[in-house]
Motif scaffolding. Structure first.
Motif, short mmCIF file in Angstrom:
data_model
loop_
_atom_site.label_atom_id
_atom_site.label_comp_id
_atom_site.label_asym_id
_atom_site.label_seq_id
_atom_site.Cartn_x
_atom_site.Cartn_y
_atom_site.Cartn_z
N ASP A 191 0.82 -1.22 0.00
CA ASP A 191 0.00 0.00 0.00
C ASP A 191 0.85 1.27 0.00
O ASP A 191 0.43 2.28 -0.52
CB ASP A 191 -0.94 0.00 1.21
N VAL A 192 2.02 1.18 0.61
CA VAL A 192 2.86 2.38 0.69
C VAL A 192 3.91 2.36 -0.42
O VAL A 192 3.96 3.25 -1.27
CB VAL A 192 3.53 2.52 2.08
N LEU A 193 4.76 1.34 -0.43
CA LEU A 193 5.81 1.28 -1.45
C LEU A 193 5.27 0.80 -2.80
O LEU A 193 5.89 1.02 -3.84
CB LEU A 193 6.95 0.36 -0.99
N LYS A 194 4.12 0.17 -2.80
CA LYS A 194 3.48 -0.34 -4.03
C LYS A 194 4.51 -1.04 -4.93
O LYS A 194 4.72 -0.66 -6.09
CB LYS A 194 2.82 0.82 -4.80
N ILE A 195 5.13 -2.05 -4.37
CA ILE A 195 6.30 -2.62 -5.03
C ILE A 195 6.01 -3.27 -6.39
O ILE A 195 6.85 -3.21 -7.28
CB ILE A 195 7.04 -3.64 -4.12
N THR A 196 4.83 -3.85 -6.55
CA THR A 196 4.59 -4.52 -7.85
C THR A 196 4.48 -3.51 -8.99
O THR A 196 4.65 -3.86 -10.15
CB THR A 196 3.32 -5.39 -7.82
N GLU A 197 4.21 -2.25 -8.64
CA GLU A 197 4.14 -1.21 -9.68
C GLU A 197 5.52 -0.61 -9.97
O GLU A 197 5.65 0.23 -10.85
CB GLU A 197 3.20 -0.07 -9.24
N SER A 198 6.53 -1.04 -9.22
CA SER A 198 7.85 -0.43 -9.35
C SER A 198 8.57 -0.94 -10.60
O SER A 198 8.33 -2.05 -11.08
CB SER A 198 8.68 -0.74 -8.11
N GLU A 199 9.47 -0.11 -11.09
CA GLU A 199 10.27 -0.51 -12.26
C GLU A 199 11.51 -1.29 -11.86
O GLU A 199 12.27 -1.75 -12.70
CB GLU A 199 10.68 0.74 -13.05
N ILE A 200 11.75 -1.43 -10.54
CA ILE A 200 12.96 -2.13 -10.10
C ILE A 200 12.89 -3.60 -10.50
O ILE A 200 11.90 -4.27 -10.21
CB ILE A 200 13.12 -2.00 -8.57
N PRO A 201 13.93 -4.11 -11.17
CA PRO A 201 13.91 -5.50 -11.62
C PRO A 201 13.64 -6.47 -10.45
O PRO A 201 14.26 -6.36 -9.41
CB PRO A 201 15.32 -5.71 -12.18
N GLY A 202 12.68 -7.34 -10.68
CA GLY A 202 12.35 -8.35 -9.67
C GLY A 202 11.16 -7.96 -8.81
O GLY A 202 10.53 -8.82 -8.19
N TYR A 203 10.85 -6.67 -8.75
CA TYR A 203 9.76 -6.22 -7.87
C TYR A 203 8.39 -6.64 -8.42
O TYR A 203 7.44 -6.83 -7.66
CB TYR A 203 9.80 -4.70 -7.66
N GLY A 204 8.30 -6.73 -9.76
CA GLY A 204 7.03 -7.09 -10.38
C GLY A 204 6.50 -8.45 -9.92
O GLY A 204 5.28 -8.67 -9.87
N ASP A 205 7.42 -9.34 -9.54
CA ASP A 205 7.00 -10.70 -9.13
C ASP A 205 6.51 -10.76 -7.69
O ASP A 205 5.98 -11.78 -7.24
CB ASP A 205 8.19 -11.67 -9.23
N LEU A 206 6.75 -9.67 -6.95
CA LEU A 206 6.50 -9.73 -5.50
C LEU A 206 5.05 -9.38 -5.19
O LEU A 206 4.76 -8.38 -4.54
CB LEU A 206 7.43 -8.75 -4.77
N ASP A 207 4.12 -10.23 -5.65
CA ASP A 207 2.73 -9.87 -5.36
C ASP A 207 2.39 -10.19 -3.90
O ASP A 207 3.16 -10.81 -3.19
CB ASP A 207 1.77 -10.54 -6.34
N ARG A 208 1.23 -9.72 -3.49
CA ARG A 208 0.82 -9.78 -2.08
C ARG A 208 0.84 -11.21 -1.53
O ARG A 208 1.27 -11.45 -0.41
CB ARG A 208 -0.57 -9.18 -1.95
N ASP A 209 0.39 -12.16 -2.34
CA ASP A 209 0.37 -13.55 -1.85
C ASP A 209 1.78 -14.09 -1.65
O ASP A 209 2.06 -14.78 -0.67
CB ASP A 209 -0.35 -14.46 -2.86
#
Lengths: 593, 593
Positions: B17-35
């Motif tokens: 909710d704060v860092l919204k990591i899955t929306e980030s362009e940082i490589p690898g962050y896209g895979d880090l979904d909530r589950d």
């Protein structure tokens, strides 16, 4: 190995240049001339450096041991205790009628700081006895006084105070220990008391326990609590020791610090006791001792900061690491001593300004006790009653913080037990929790003392500050700027906080209580501000009069300027928090935590 | 017995909710979904509560033991370490090429907080290995990587970092350990290193020491320091273990805390080592690891405050003492739980607001590391380099203070070792001194990072705050008053302090350095203010969107309001001290102390 040197010069300055005790009207103060107080402090310093301090680390490492209810103190404690008793130190301020030396409480306070800085755990055995004697002197019958006090004044017998039970700490209404009246007029006490400092040990022939308990059938809650004298060994009419009473130490607590002092779980199994004072008036008896006991704990916070500071200074002068930003100060050495670095200085100045200011506050507080008791001055009584929670809470919170800062000067070496700095921190920590945890001090201050007698004592304190300002303002621009103005500004913050409580406390007690700890610290800073102002004035006068040791007085002025400029402005932050009230503090439901 | 529950919900809120990591362009962050992140944190929480936390007290009580250079860790550590390794935890963010799981550093940070809160001493064995692997990955040859990294990623072999010598802590120019080049291209290392965490133990088959030493004939001082790999057991070409190297642990330090971690004196007696990176470039190699290592220590300060807070809350709900000022809250019980008292609340809110704000800062910092390393983003690199001393210094100073506050909730019971609160305090204390004592962090911040690259990174931080304010101001009066205005005011104090240093620092470096610790704390508060502003925004949005668990988000907003109203105003006090400059700080000569 840590070192300790008694701050004799500083104490003499406070007694004679700041408090000007020989000019005081307090009975007994006229005799305390500079040579006499100097001789006492010298002797106390000698025994503290030579006897008590070397046992401090041993006490920490060995701790106390228990076997079948017998408690052994660390090696060397018994000999040292005998030496202390033979020197007459425990009776320093006790009535001559009972074998004491009859000196003012002020002198006892100064000496206690010295002993406590050298060895807090050790000094507690004597300190608790002092408290118990005061209680017997105030509330005991003549028979009780004659039976117990002479032996306790010499510490042949020591004393304890038994309040806490597992379910009952601050809230003494929850007390379960019962005292059943016997046909011979004595009471049979049954119950368990915990956290009893010096409850059992091998330093004295007898231990006189003062125990709070409830007489069955008496009033509910705190109004049904009475105080009893329960000796470890019965005392025969001729003063010799009789049967062992049925009170015993069932275990020792494993504590973070003060390992050399035995903290006991005490089991009373129909132990024989005698009422001290009146039935159901135990709380009143407790409260009369509390001012002294709490000042004594404030002293402990200060004392640990003082000895820790001394060692931090020595280390900062000796440890070579890095170079001064302004160029090498020790060009022939491999590096400069770390005292050249501004952040090390900042920390040492924080500590120094606290220690010297706190010492002044403590001795002033002790002189108010004398003024109240020896001088029968009710204003002084009211003022010290107001200041007691401030002195206890502020000096122990800040004392702990400063002890941690002193440890920090050592870097990683301070985290190693051999440096002795860890022990200072661990020992200092207890003063924040016993004799009423500091949150309770803040509650006592805001919930009780502030409005006592129509707020008269608070107004009295403010008047003291205002008179000092009036007397000293406008004579010298630099002095005004360095001392008068900062004190004026801080005392305005204190008054504004008082106004806030008056305006909101009645309709919403939580609004005041949410700011209680901040108020205690705000008040503490103003007290130290006043002390620094008075010390600066005394130093300025001494310099103007061409007193010897100009460096001492100049150092005093410089340290005072530091406090006023860098520590005292904390009052504004505390005021801001107080004026925020209870809303954000109490906004969550308990189950949201 | 203390308890620990991993703060999974709070971490999930921060990540998503704060860092919204899955929306980030940082490589690898896209895979880090909530589950996915939830599953990792759940598993980490499980092992921390079931395996690590129960060993925490045992580690404290038993400590490590040494006999003839063999070090035994406390009972149960070895089994637990095996379990941790089998779970693949040490390799969580290590390259897949060497057997790691290749997840972002961010996830390692979250998991490390959980492990460290459960058992700091235990977690250090793994944490130090992580640092050593990072150094080998960055500076090692392919042969070195292939030889050491795969076994270290699994913690079959652990790693250490050897910097400190008795005469040489902060000032590495004073180093004496020497490394003499041998005919086979290796070096023979001779000297003594102290304070080596996990220097010797029984948890792993081999220990890979990274050692700073000087090659005779090289440049003087710090420019002649090189970094070496010195394995405890030689490694044969086929990867099997060979001869014992001539490095050994000659003693263990007796520390205030973290007893379960072996702090070793290491003697190198012509030990065989290999250069890591280039000759005389050892400091550069050290510095590349330092950001991560210092963030890791900041995390430890936070973690101890977090677990101490949890236990303080539990105690405050359970301990019955006194009645609420506004009337009984538990009328059927003998007294109310102490959580009803405003001063207890004030303390719990201080702790809570720090712990949640600090956690946000730490995870944001970790995401900046990922941004810098994985995303090759130089702005993020500069920003985290600026923030590193703040995160390390502020989170460990405040983490310690908050741990002490948590202990204080227990009153006298917190001073008894059995409560576990003393251990949290004693363990938390080390984080203020190692990996650069906090005074050194302040010096690094003010003396180095602030002006780095023309002050660009500081301006970048201020811009971040300004953009947040611009984006969020003027939409809602209450939100403006509660969050936007306090952040604006605090960031003005930060800018004013920066201006003061710019105006005075060049001509008088002491004027800046005297305010360095205050600046570090001022900066830390602004960071937490920014974190609370961002968290409040996220919570407000979640509530507006009708997210489930409204209570969680409302609690977040309330806690944020507390921080902004009662903690953030400390910036003004720090600024006042900074603007006082060096005059009162440096006024005394060293011999006036």
């Amino acid at each position: 190995m840590p070192v300790y040197n008694a701050p004799i010069k500083d104490m003499q300055f406070l007694l004679h240049d700041v408090l000007k005790i020989t000019e005081s009207e307090i009975p007994g103060y006229g005799d305390l001339d500079r040579d006499f107080t100097g001789a006492i402090l010298q002797e106390a310093g000698k025994i503290s450096s030579e006897v008590l301090q070397p046992l401090n680390v041993i006490g920490d490492q060995q701790g106390c041991r228990i076997e079948n209810g017998v408690v052994r103190t660390p090696d060397g404690f018994k000999d040292a205790f005998n030496q202390l008793c033979q020197g007459g130190w425990p009776g320093l301020d006790m009535p001559e009628q009972y074998g004491g030396q009859g000196l003012p409480y002020l002198m006892n306070s100064a000496v206690s700081e010295i002993f406590s800085a050298a060895n807090q755990s050790f000094t507690m055995y004597q300190g608790l006895t002092h408290g118990a004697v005061s209680a017997i002197l105030t509330h005991g019958s003549d028979t009780q006084k004659d039976m117990f006090v002479p032996k306790m004044v010499t510490c042949e017998w020591t004393g304890t105070m038994n309040l806490t039970e597992p379910q009952c700490g601050t809230d003494l209404a929850l007390m379960r220990t019962k005292a059943e009246k016997q046909d011979d007029g004595s009471y049979a006490l049954t119950g368990q008391k915990i956290f009893i400092s010096a409850g059992e040990h091998d330093l004295a022939q007898n231990i006189i326990h003062l125990v709070l308990a409830k007489i069955p059938g008496g009033p509910e809650g705190i109004k049904g609590v009475s105080l009893f004298i329960v000796p470890k060994f019965m005392v025969n009419e001729n003063g010799s020791l009789g049967d062992r009473n049925s009170v015993m130490c069932s275990s020792l607590e494993h504590k973070m610090g003060v390992h050399g002092n035995a903290t006991c779980v005490m089991d009373y199994d129909g132990a024989k006791g005698w009422l001290l004072g009146q039935e159901h008036k135990g709380m009143r008896a407790m409260f009369t001792m509390m001012n002294e006991a709490r000042l004594g704990v404030g002293m402990q916070g200060l004392a640990q900061a003082a000895v820790a500071y001394q060692n931090a200074v020595a280390y900062a002068k000796e440890r070579l690491q890095g170079r001064a930003a302004t160029g090498a100060q020790n060009p022939d050495g491999p590096a400069d001593p770390i005292i050249v670095h501004p952040d090390i200085r900042r920390s040492l100045m924080d500590q120094r300004a606290f220690v010297e200011g706190g010492r002044a506050l403590l001795l002033w507080g002790a002189s108010l006790i004398d003024h109240a008791h020896r001088g029968k001055n009710t204003e002084a009584e009211g003022l010290i009653s107001l200041l007691t929670p401030v002195i206890k809470g502020f000096l122990t919170d800040e004392g702990f913080n400063m002890t941690v800062q002193a440890q920090q000067i050592y870097g990683g070496h301070g985290y190693i037990e051999e440096s002795g700095m860890s022990q200072f921190v661990r020992d200092a920590r207890i003063a924040m929790v016993y004799e009423g945890a500091n949150g309770i001090q803040a509650l006592d201050l805001v919930g009780r003392k502030l409005a006592l007698d129509g707020g008269k004592h608070m107004l009295g304190f403010i008047d003291l500050v205002k008179s000092w300002i009036k007397e000293n303002a406008g004579q010298n621009d630099v002095f005004d700027q360095d001392f008068v103005e900062p004190l004026k500004s801080a005392s305005k913050d204190l008054q504004a906080a008082g106004m806030y409580f008056m305006a909101h406390g009645m309709k919403n007690p939580n609004a005041a209580l949410a700011g209680s700890t901040d108020f205690l610290h705000l008040f503490g800073h103003v007290c130290l501000g006043l002390m620094w102002a008075r010390m600066a004035k005394a130093a300025k006068d001494a310099l103007a009069a061409g007193a010897p040791d100009a460096t001492f007085h100049e150092t005093k002025l410089t340290t005072g300027r530091y406090y006023m400029a860098r520590r005292l402005p904390a009052t504004a932050l505390h005021l801001a928090r107080i004026e925020n009230g209870a809303e954000t503090v109490m906004a969550l439901d308990a189950d949201q935590f």
